[in-house]
Scaffold this active site. Structure first.
Site, PDB file in Angstrom:
ATOM      1  CD  GLU A   1      -6.764   6.503  -3.304  1.00  0.00           C
ATOM      2  OE1 GLU A   1      -7.554   6.987  -2.484  1.00  0.00           O
ATOM      3  OE2 GLU A   1      -6.863   6.662  -4.531  1.00  0.00           O
ATOM      4  CD  GLU A   2      -6.830   2.459   5.694  1.00  0.00           C
ATOM      5  OE1 GLU A   2      -7.912   2.335   5.094  1.00  0.00           O
ATOM      6  OE2 GLU A   2      -6.578   1.901   6.771  1.00  0.00           O
ATOM      7  NE  ARG A   3      -3.490  -2.406   3.000  1.00  0.00           N
ATOM      8  CZ  ARG A   3      -4.143  -3.424   2.475  1.00  0.00           C
ATOM      9  NH1 ARG A   3      -3.874  -3.822   1.249  1.00  0.00           N
ATOM     10  NH2 ARG A   3      -5.058  -4.057   3.170  1.00  0.00           N
TER      11      ARG A   3
ATOM     12  N   GLY B   1      -0.489   6.005   4.940  1.00  0.00           N
ATOM     13  CA  GLY B   1      -0.011   5.621   6.273  1.00  0.00           C
ATOM     14  C   GLY B   1       1.497   5.483   6.333  1.00  0.00           C
TER      15      GLY B   1
END
Ligand SMILES: Cc1cc2nc3c(=O)[nH]c(=O)nc-3n(C[C@H](O)[C@H](O)[C@H](O)COP(=O)(O)OP(=O)(O)OC[C@H]3O[C@@H](n4cnc5c(N)ncnc54)[C@H](O)[C@@H]3O)c2cc1C
Length: 286
Positions: free
Chosen positions: A143-145, A148
């Site tokens: 999710e972070e990737r 981002g």
């Protein structure tokens, strides 16, 4: 825990940080050394974390550390909500910001080295099941990737448009720089690449919305976004000439800030490793 930590963070009343990396373990997350020992109803945490975004100001950290006495390094870890400050704003006992790190870019974001010395927190601050922290963290990274890389196409379109505007009004050899075919063709190529990146990202998001495992897609999108981000900014900067190299301009900042994309949140090579794993081409899988 959701009420205590998550809700105020989402509301913007508290600042959180993700505390995974350590001086000796960045790409190789499984080899982190920070550990939490059980004592009555509490954990007692010792160790340290490195390169932590928001580290100097965070009210709490989502901490990955070793809690389980098992051989499998992937089953040793848990995620713990670790308060970094007391309600009155004072440092939580045993937590310290070892230093605020100076970076080549991303200067509007603070990054810190953290240290934990016998930090006592209730065991109920453990997220989900103890021993599952590595798995949870790997899921969170997807999710972070994706989150981002979502910003990359907009940033890059702006960078290209700014370059069109600049080279359109900058006269050299009696005509605007933009009139040189090598320049407007290069910008056309870059915009085409950016739109291809955008399509890849949204394909990944479609899979995410359908509840599928997006590890492969998120890794591809992160890799492509990071590499194109560096390439596009560098190639645009070239056409700004001396002004591109000046600190006062946005292009130099974009170059410095964008260099992080291939390192933070998992380096390009880590993405390539994950993609290879899904392709079944890693040596251990043959
Ligand atoms: C500004 C900034 C903010 C950050 N914020 C956070 C944060 O909030 N929370 C957090 O936990 N971490 C954070 N990090 C840490 C970041 O996730 C790590 O720096 C990153 O994962 C790389 O780890 P490392 O620095 O230890 O590099 P290393 O693991 O030492 O790797 C160095 C280089 O070797 C190459 N490499 C690595 N593995 C392989 C391989 N298997 N094959 C081939 N080449 C390889 C890559 O090019 C890599 O860049 C941040 C880092 C920076 C710079």
């Amino acid at each position: 825990m959701r009420e205590q930590f998550l809700a105020p963070s989402i509301a913007g009343d508290k600042v959180a940080c993700i505390a995974v990396s350590e001086t000796g373990a960045g790409s190789d997350v499984a080899s982190i050394q920070t550990h939490a020992r059980r004592s009555g109803d509490d954990f007692i945490i010792n160790g340290g974390k490195m390169w932590i975004t928001n580290g100097t100001q965070a009210d709490w950290a989502c901490l990955l550390c070793n809690t389980e006495d098992v051989k499998n390094v992937h089953m040793q870890k848990s995620l713990i909500c670790l308060p970094m400050k007391e309600e009155n704003g004072e440092r939580f006992k045993g937590v310290s910001v070892a230093r605020k790190l100076k970076k080549m870019g991303m200067k509007s974001s603070d990054t810190a080295e953290l240290s934990f010395d016998d930090v006592r927190v209730p065991q109920r601050y453990c997220i989900g099941d103890p021993g599952q922290g590595f798995t949870y963290q790997m899921q969170q990274f997807q999710e972070e990737r994706l989150a981002g890389v979502l910003a990359a196409p907009t940033t890059l379109r702006r960078c290209i448009q700014d370059t069109i505007d600049y080279t359109g009004q900058r006269i050299a050899f009696g005509r605007p720089l933009l009139d040189n075919q090598v320049i407007h063709f290069k910008l056309a190529e870059l915009l085409t690449e950016v739109e291809a990146l955008d399509a890849l990202i949204w394909k990944a998001i479609e899979h995410y919305v359908q509840g599928e495992d997006v590890t492969l897609w998120a890794s591809m999108a992160k890799l492509k976004g990071a590499r194109l981000g560096r390439q596009a900014v560098d190639e645009c900067l070239q056409y700004w000439g001396g002004m591109g190299y000046m600190e006062e301009g946005l292009m130099a900042r974009r170059l410095r800030d964008g260099r992080l994309w291939s390192i933070g949140g998992g380096a390009d090579e880590v993405m390539l490793g994950i993609i290879s794993k899904y392709m079944g081409t890693l040596p251990s899988r043959r």
